[in-house]
Design an enzyme around this catalytic site. Structure first.
Site, PDB file in Angstrom:
ATOM      1  CB  THR A 115      -0.873   0.013   1.284  1.00 14.47           C
ATOM      2  OG1 THR A 115      -1.522  -1.256   1.381  1.00 14.47           O
ATOM      3  CG2 THR A 115      -1.886   1.121   1.259  1.00 14.47           C
ATOM      4  CD  GLU A 148       8.023  -5.341  -1.497  1.00 13.89           C
ATOM      5  OE1 GLU A 148       8.596  -6.216  -0.790  1.00 13.89           O
ATOM      6  OE2 GLU A 148       6.915  -4.870  -1.209  1.00 13.89           O
ATOM      7  NE  ARG A 198       4.033   2.165   3.684  1.00 14.06           N
ATOM      8  CZ  ARG A 198       3.633   0.910   3.883  1.00 14.06           C
ATOM      9  NH1 ARG A 198       2.879   0.291   2.995  1.00 14.06           N
ATOM     10  NH2 ARG A 198       3.992   0.265   4.959  1.00 14.06           N
ATOM     11  CG  ASN A1107      -2.760  -5.433   6.264  1.00 18.25           C
ATOM     12  OD1 ASN A1107      -3.735  -4.967   6.823  1.00 18.25           O
ATOM     13  ND2 ASN A1107      -1.617  -4.792   6.167  1.00 18.25           N
TER      14      ASN A1107
HETATM   15  C1  LIG Z   1       8.696  -5.196   2.356  1.00 25.82           C
HETATM   16  C2  LIG Z   1       7.226  -5.051   2.408  1.00 25.82           C
HETATM   17  N1  LIG Z   1       6.516  -5.344   1.311  1.00 25.82           N
HETATM   18  C3  LIG Z   1       5.172  -5.238   1.325  1.00 25.82           C
HETATM   19  C4  LIG Z   1       4.541  -4.814   2.426  1.00 25.82           C
HETATM   20  C5  LIG Z   1       3.049  -4.605   2.395  1.00 25.82           C
HETATM   21  N2  LIG Z   1       2.324  -5.603   3.128  1.00 25.82           N
HETATM   22  C6  LIG Z   1       1.988  -5.423   4.402  1.00 25.82           C
HETATM   23  S1  LIG Z   1       1.095  -6.654   5.024  1.00 25.82           S
HETATM   24  C7  LIG Z   1       1.127  -7.470   3.557  1.00 25.82           C
HETATM   25  C8  LIG Z   1       0.377  -8.737   3.343  1.00 25.82           C
HETATM   26  C9  LIG Z   1       0.301  -9.593   4.530  1.00 25.82           C
HETATM   27  O1  LIG Z   1      -0.247 -10.796   4.141  1.00 25.82           O
HETATM   28  P1  LIG Z   1      -0.158 -12.048   5.061  1.00 25.82           P
HETATM   29  O2  LIG Z   1       1.229 -12.277   5.516  1.00 25.82           O
HETATM   30  O3  LIG Z   1      -0.809 -13.184   4.362  1.00 25.82           O
HETATM   31  O4  LIG Z   1      -0.988 -11.622   6.333  1.00 25.82           O
HETATM   32  P2  LIG Z   1      -2.542 -11.261   6.407  1.00 25.82           P
HETATM   33  O5  LIG Z   1      -2.671  -9.833   6.132  1.00 25.82           O
HETATM   34  O6  LIG Z   1      -3.258 -12.129   5.440  1.00 25.82           O
HETATM   35  O7  LIG Z   1      -2.893 -11.584   7.831  1.00 25.82           O
HETATM   36  C10 LIG Z   1       1.854  -6.783   2.616  1.00 25.82           C
HETATM   37  C11 LIG Z   1       2.053  -7.228   1.246  1.00 25.82           C
HETATM   38  C12 LIG Z   1       5.325  -4.505   3.552  1.00 25.82           C
HETATM   39  N3  LIG Z   1       4.786  -4.082   4.682  1.00 25.82           N
HETATM   40  N4  LIG Z   1       6.637  -4.632   3.506  1.00 25.82           N
END
Ligand SMILES: Cc1ncc(C[n+]2csc(CCOP(=O)(O)OP(=O)(O)O)c2C)c(N)n1
Ligand code: SF4
Ligand code: SF4
Length: 1325
Positions: A115, A148, A198, A1107
């Protein structure tokens, strides 16, 4: 046809549904030149590398602006576009505007969600799945990576292979790319990385916008081009994609996260065909890039290592490319302007040609400053703004050319913070440029720097004016902040009242909605409808609070006859919609209503008298003062009547069109119905009809309320129960000494007034006290369960499944009950003799319940009934308060049983998770079992958002012991390692403590014999959670008393001081989602599992990245349609638990052959696959076994989630989860590693460890129909609707996989039994 490649075992199958809707078109290679060159269009003369390097000399003129182009007015005259392709005016956001261009001009994109950049990846994935053909004649190849870091590596590879590659990211994602960014720049590869800029995670994570991320990569050798608006996001994206090819320097194209990425604005969107001539212009550069690629046809080597003799020179050899960039970008901007009609400059000045005070800035803040400049100049001031677009390479020459010669005082605004620096990056560049110019004989100018807008803090015209006012001072303040009150280091500028700089005729609207009530979606549709008007400009922006669902959303809409570029929140609304009755009392919604404006409430009131009885006097007085055109509509009643229940959005949207008059109703209604078909068509005809009926029923439900003049004198009533401060939670907080924090921080933030908090109320370093959600009392449920004592069998299942800990069983004595409120009925407790005399009750907290009704559905005895909150709020709140004051009697029960666990205090309560969330019950249960010695390392994801969105901390403490879970989040990618680090730190500290205990015991002269015995006892059990707890209970008072005695030896005092922290055996839990565990954090997770250390890992498996909106992870099952898998997932779910069992589940080498001194006999991993809703006992067993296991434990937990699209809603998620287990979709089992199994002793006395672990299959029988289960979840059924054949075949393969996995699990269970049998005779011997 669907084909399956089988590579040995099930988990490696790839299913390719070759006829999927998402099928990619075959690439038909054509010579690039024929694809790109329309007749007559001139090409770039020569590939840059072959050209003589064009020397761009940076010269500092005497007078910074002599001979420069005249400064332009704020409304630049437009050039006529030369393209024959008509632009279409469309309401889109910055992400979509950018993605359009990126898709058109790239062969391949590697993506990963973060995000606010995620929608760019989602757009290109959807377009690719639809087979959209881009300017290269290709359907873009889109590949989601595991992180990433992976994206950047893949990008580097694709570029090296000669592809045009792009990606989208921000924040921590961008930071993960840094190593490869250096590589890509070092190799002069053309590439564009689009960033929705961000904030970075430091003391806290923030998903909101500022420039911290892009500033952290400014040294990596990429050109950096900034867009200041949605329109520019499209234009600068185009400039970047073209210029990178011409310059052979990679580009970061960035714009402000949320403010630009998510702002919907009416912009001129060009068809990709319009870019074709421009693409043709870089055909040679593309050919050159391809020709330079790694290829055995013309091999070369890259990425060598170099010694001191040549490394330095090789770096400097690239200088000429960077020197050429500014001219190339300007030339490209001019070419793009010829197509779009919108000229741009690297540094663009707006304002008075003879301005003395000038701001230098970059990003969306420029639009605010530009409005302010026009406003101030119209009032006789002489001010200006120099907008920065090309930040890297920094061109001093172009900067000075843009700055008016008259400028004497300059303020540079940075949307970033570089702690400890002399100033922020843009300021330093400007200061250095002006200093060099002055040294070279130019004028001496005063330059100051300041910070603004960090983490999306709103930046308004009044703040921009404050910056100009500061420049008017004799000695303008330097290193200032604007937009906050810094009463600690006094950096902030004083900001005056807001000024109205809006274009004339702009109509402003504010809508206060509740997350998931559809308000935001409806407003997005509304703005698109409004923007369809030829002469209407429109803008929409949405702000949210931190809750996953049921939080506050505020939609800010503007529309009018003139272009709207006001990049700040609506301050004075002509129209105010309040979509939840309680908001009017809870928040100061009216403070942003224009006097005489329209105010519409979704409420059940029908008259002024009813309102008067329900609203606080303050609100009545506000209404009287504002004199609004006040309307009430009972939207819930209208929605209920048509079967839409909570979904009130269409009702509220219709009354908006009626009352605002923005579009005549005869046009608005058909447009609304058209948008309904588009938005809900996928959900079926019934939903479309219901929404259309809501539109038809809305207007007649409007009631006009005349505001009585007497309200001006309304008197305040004494503060009631919901005023927070008298609640038991608040009292407990006061006792814990955090009352000031609740008063000074939590309450204002909850009231949506956090913006006004000064710096001094915060503790630096990111600390948050526990238990703050207890005072939130969100009161968001429309219906709340009420207990029917006569039906209850006292199983406590309701409390077990409640995601929010809002329903609890309680015991009371008859004496205590004497003081109970009238409605506090009870039953005699069932159970053992020890419990005799206690009365039992189930109590709900209506203000904390989210109304998910899971408990109602799960109750086997129909002992809970949902009642409208209005009926139960007062009596049940009183009952809850009484219940909270009763002693906790959890000790009377075994906490490792389902029933007993629910008598324990949940040390995680009232989180911000969605209604019915399947993640929270697991964590709540953990806290009931181990909470007082738990340390949680939480990966970023839903669990870190519902578990730690400041100032809401759902983790709380036992009020008697003061103990509770200690919780921290490091990052998304490193959580396993973070947790391991916590464990190692604690382990080492406890080991030294144990050494001190040993010395004291060995010495024999210090302390009493009783104390030394207790210490010895503790040493024996220090690694066993339960026994250690019991030993600590004995030891602590002895230690404290003897250490407090006069003259107590230092050794004793040392042990007493450390006792609180180190006596109890910590229970370290590493918690996160499947995105973390299966993808980005897998490398670390693997390493931690292999470490054999005593940590517990809980994977909350929602089978997607919940999320960030539901993107594919490697846990996503075959055939599921989720984001980033728009065509349906074609690979089976990765079997994380099986991987762990097979890799680290057994085969420990015995100590005699292990050379490592630090041999760990618990190397093997304990593994469990659980589903709380399907088998309560099994999850409890797994938690208890995992915690007791001295090595690593891994529990993979099925977690129903709103993103899965359970058709009957989350209230039915329990049934759905049960079905998942029944049909074999989610197996239940526990793997006990060999090291946990009993050892045997042979006839010669040698001890043999068990050689095989043991699998217990807890879901032995598969029954029910998989198809029925899949049909109830939108993630599967959407593919069935879109492409029935492909879905049928993928589901068929899913069934095959389930069958073979079940067979394998049975085999493993049988093998374990067989080994056990074989071992037995020896054992007897
Ligand atoms: C390096 C990095 N890349 C992407 C994100 C964005 N991000 C935050 S939470 C998330 C997904 C989390 O998914 P999951 O581990 O399945 O947990 P859920 O939200 O389903 O409980 C992402 C992609 C981040 N915080 N840091
Ligand atoms: S309705 Fe939901 S939140 Fe409320 S008590 Fe029941 S399970 Fe908990
Ligand atoms: S896991 Fe799903 S249900 Fe739970 S908070 Fe996240 S999005 Fe909501």
């Amino acid at each position: 046809m669907v084909s399956a490649m089988t590579l040995g075992c099930n988990s490696t199958r790839i299913y390719v549904a070759t006829h999927c809707a998402g099928q990619r078109r075959a690439l038909v290679p054509r010579p690039l030149s024929t694809r790109l060159s329309p007749a007559g269009f001139s090409r770039v003369p020569k590939p840059l590398q072959d050209r003589e390097s064009r020397a761009v000399t940076v010269r500092f003129k005497e007078n910074g602006n002599s001979g420069a182009q005249p400064a332009r007015s704020p409304s630049p005259t437009r050039q006529e576009p030369s393209s024959k392709h008509k632009a279409v005016n469309k309401a889109i956001d910055g992400n979509e505007a950018t993605a359009n261009v990126a898709y058109a001009m790239s062969d391949v994109s590697f993506i990963y969600p973060i995000t606010p950049a995620t929608p760019m990846g989602e757009h290109v994935d959807v377009w690719a799945s639809e087979g959209r053909v881009n300017l290269l004649g290709n359907t873009m190849q889109v590949l989601e990576m595991e992180s990433e870091a992976g994206v950047a590596g893949a990008l580097h590879g694709a570029l090296s292979a000669g592809a045009l590659a792009t990606t989208f990211t921000c924040s921590q994602g961008l930071l993960l790319m840094i190593p490869n960014m250096y590589k890509i720049a070092g190799e002069l590869l053309p590439c564009v990385l689009h960033v929705s800029a961000r904030a970075l995670a430091g003391e806290a994570l923030s998903i909101f916008g500022d420039h911290q991320d892009v500033m952290a990569v400014r040294q990596a050798g990429w050109a950096m081009l900034c867009s200041h608006s949605v329109q520019e996001a499209q234009d600068m994206a185009l400039v970047s994609h073209l210029a990178t090819l011409k310059a052979s320097v990679p580009f970061v194209h960035f714009f402000d996260g949320f403010r630009t990425s998510h702002e919907i604005s009416k912009v001129s969107v060009l068809d990709q065909e319009a870019y074709r001539p421009l693409m043709a212009g870089v055909a040679d550069a593309i050919e050159h890039h391809r020709a330079n690629a790694l290829n055995p046809a013309h091999p070369h080597q890259r990425g060598t290592s170099q010694g001191p003799d040549i490394y330095f020179q090789m770096l400097e050899a690239a200088n000429k490319y960077y020197l050429a960039v500014p001219e190339i970008v300007q030339q490209t901007m001019d070419e793009v302007a010829a197509i779009t009609g919108r000229p741009h400059k690297l540094f663009e000045y707006v304002g008075a040609p003879d301005a003395e005070r000038v701001i230098v800035a970059m990003g969306s803040g420029c639009k605010v400053i530009e409005e302010t400049v026009a406003y101030l100049n119209a009032r006789g001031e002489k001010v200006g703004l120099l907008k920065v677009r090309l930040f890297r390479p920094w061109s001093a020459e172009h900067f000075l050319a843009g700055l008016p010669a008259s400028a004497k005082k300059i303020a540079v605004l940075d949307r970033t913070k570089e702690a400890g620096s002399q100033g922020e990056p843009l300021y330093l560049d400007v200061a250095a440029t002006l200093a060099k110019q002055a040294v070279a004989g130019g004028v001496l100018r005063s330059v100051v720097g300041g910070r603004y807008g960090l983490g999306s803090k709103d930046f308004t015209p009044a703040m921009a004016k404050a910056v100009f006012d500061n420049l008017s001072a004799d000695k303008p303040k330097d290193a200032f902040t604007v937009g906050i009150t810094d009463d600690v280091t006094f950096t902030s500028l004083r900001v005056g009242p807001e000024i109205n700089t809006l274009p004339q005729g702009t109509y402003q609207c504010l809508f206060w909605g509740m997350g998931s009530d559809g308000t935001v979606g409806a407003n997005k549709e509304a703005i698109k409808i409004i923007a369809k008007g030829d002469d209407t400009f429109a803008q929409a922006y949405f702000s949210y609070d931190a809750h996953k669902s049921g939080g506050v959303t505020v939609s800010h809409l503007r529309f009018g006859p003139k272009p709207i570029t006001s990049s700040y929140l609506v301050g004075e609304a002509d129209y105010l919609g309040i979509h939840l009755q309680s908001y009017l009392s809870k928040y100061d919604c009216l403070s942003r209503l224009k006097p005489g404006g329209v105010c519409v409430l979704n409420a059940t009131w029908k008259s002024a008298r009813e309102m008067e009885a329900a609203l606080p006097a303050k609100v009545l007085r506000q209404l009287a003062a504002l004199g609004p055109q006040l309307y009430v509509v009972d939207a819930r009643a209208v929605a209920d009547a048509v079967g839409l229940g909570k979904r009130i959005n269409m009702v509220m949207q219709t009354v908006f069109f009626q009352l605002s008059g923005v579009v005549p109703m005869e046009s608005a209604v058909p447009l609304l119905k058209e948008s309904i078909k588009k938005a809900y068509g996928k959900k079926g005809e019934k939903v479309v009809m219901q929404n259309c009926a809501a539109v038809d029923g809305a207007v007649s439900a409007l009631v006009k309320i005349e505001v009585p003049a007497a309200w001006a004198n309304a008197n305040d009533a004494p503060e009631g129960r919901l005023g927070h401060s008298h609640t038991p939670a608040a009292q407990a907080a006061a006792a814990k000494g955090v009352a000031h924090f609740l008063e000074e921080v939590v309450k204002p933030v909850l009231a949506m007034e956090g913006d006004r908090l000064p710096v001094s109320v915060f503790r630096p370093g990111g600390f948050m006290p526990p238990g703050t959600t207890a005072i939130e009392q969100r009161t968001i449920a429309s219906h709340v369960p009420v207990w029917e004592a006569s039906n209850c069998t006292q199983c406590n299942i309701c409390a077990f499944v409640c995601p929010h800990a809002a329903i609890r069983p309680v015991l009371a004595t008859p004496e205590e009950l004497a003081a109970a409120p009238a409605g506090f009925n009870t039953l005699p407790i069932k159970g053992s003799k020890d419990l005799a005399g206690y009365q039992y009750r189930v109590q709900v907290s209506p203000v904390d319940c989210t109304g998910c009704e899971l408990c109602v559905h799960v109750c086997p005895d129909e002992a809970l009934k949902a009642e409208p909150i209005a009926q139960v709020l007062a009596p049940e709140s009183a009952n809850w308060d009484f219940m909270k004051a009763l002693p906790n009697r959890g000790d009377l029960f075994d906490k490792n049983t389902v029933r007993g666990s629910q008598f324990q205090q949940p040390l995680m309560e009232f989180s911000g998770a969605c209604e019915g969330c399947g993640e929270t019950p697991y964590v709540k249960l953990l806290t009931q079992m181990f909470g007082e010695r738990m340390v949680v390392a939480n990966a970023t994801g839903c669990s870190s958002i519902w578990g730690g969105s400041a100032p809401s901390n759902p983790y709380t403490v036992n009020p008697i012991t003061g103990r509770g879970p200690a919780w921290a989040n490091s990052l998304f990618e490193d959580n396993a390692q973070f947790g391991l680090g916590i464990h190692m730190g604690l382990k080492q500290r406890r080991a030294s403590y144990a050494n001190a205990v040993k010395s004291l015991v060995a010495d024999g002269s210090v302390g009493s014999a009783e104390l030394r015995m207790a210490l010895e006892e503790w040493l024996q059990v220090m690694d066993n959670g339960l026994l250690c707890h019991q030993a600590s209970l004995v030891l602590t008072p002895l230690l404290e008393t003897e250490a407090a005695a006069p003259g107590a030896p230092g050794a004793l005092q040392y042990l007493a001081a450390g006792s609180k922290d180190l006596l109890e055996k910590p229970s370290v839990w590493i918690v996160g989602g499947d995105g973390w565990a299966y993808d980005i954090g897998f490398g670390g997770l693997d390493h931690v599992i292999a470490s054999g250390e005593d940590v517990n890992i809980l994977v909350l498996d929602t089978e997607m990245y919940s999320n960030t909106g539901g993107q594919k992870s490697k846990s996503t099952p075959l055939g599921a349609v989720v984001k980033f898998a728009a065509g349906g997932k074609s690979r089976a779910k990765k079997d994380l638990a099986m991987l762990a069992m097979e890799t680290y589940g057994q085969d420990v080498y015995v100590a005699s052959v292990c050379l490592e001194a630090n041999y760990n006999q618990f190397l093997c991993v304990y593994v469990a696959s659980v589903c709380l809703e399907a088998n309560y006992n099994q999850v409890m067993k797994a938690f208890a076994e995992a915690e007791a296991h001295k090595g690593v434990s891994l529990i993979v937990a099925y977690a129903p989630c709103v993103m899965q699209g359970i058709s009957e809603g989350m209230s039915c998620s329990v049934n759905e989860a049960r079905a998942a287990v029944e049909v074999g979709y989610w197996p239940l089992y526990r793997w006990t590693p060999s090291t946990e199994l009993p050892s045997t002793t042979d006839s010669e006395g040698y001890v043999h460890l068990a050689e095989h672990g043991k699998l217990t299959l807890d879901s032995k029988r598969i029954k029910g129909n998989l198809e029925d289960f899949l049909a109830r979840e939108n993630r599967f059924s959407s593919l069935t609707r879109k492409n029935p054949k492909a879905s049928e075949e993928l589901h068929h393969h899913l069934q095959d996989d389930i069958n073979s996995r079940q067979a394998k699990l049975k085999r493993m269970e049988a093998e374990g039994k067989e080994m056990d049998r074989k071992d037995k005779p020896e054992q007897q011997a």
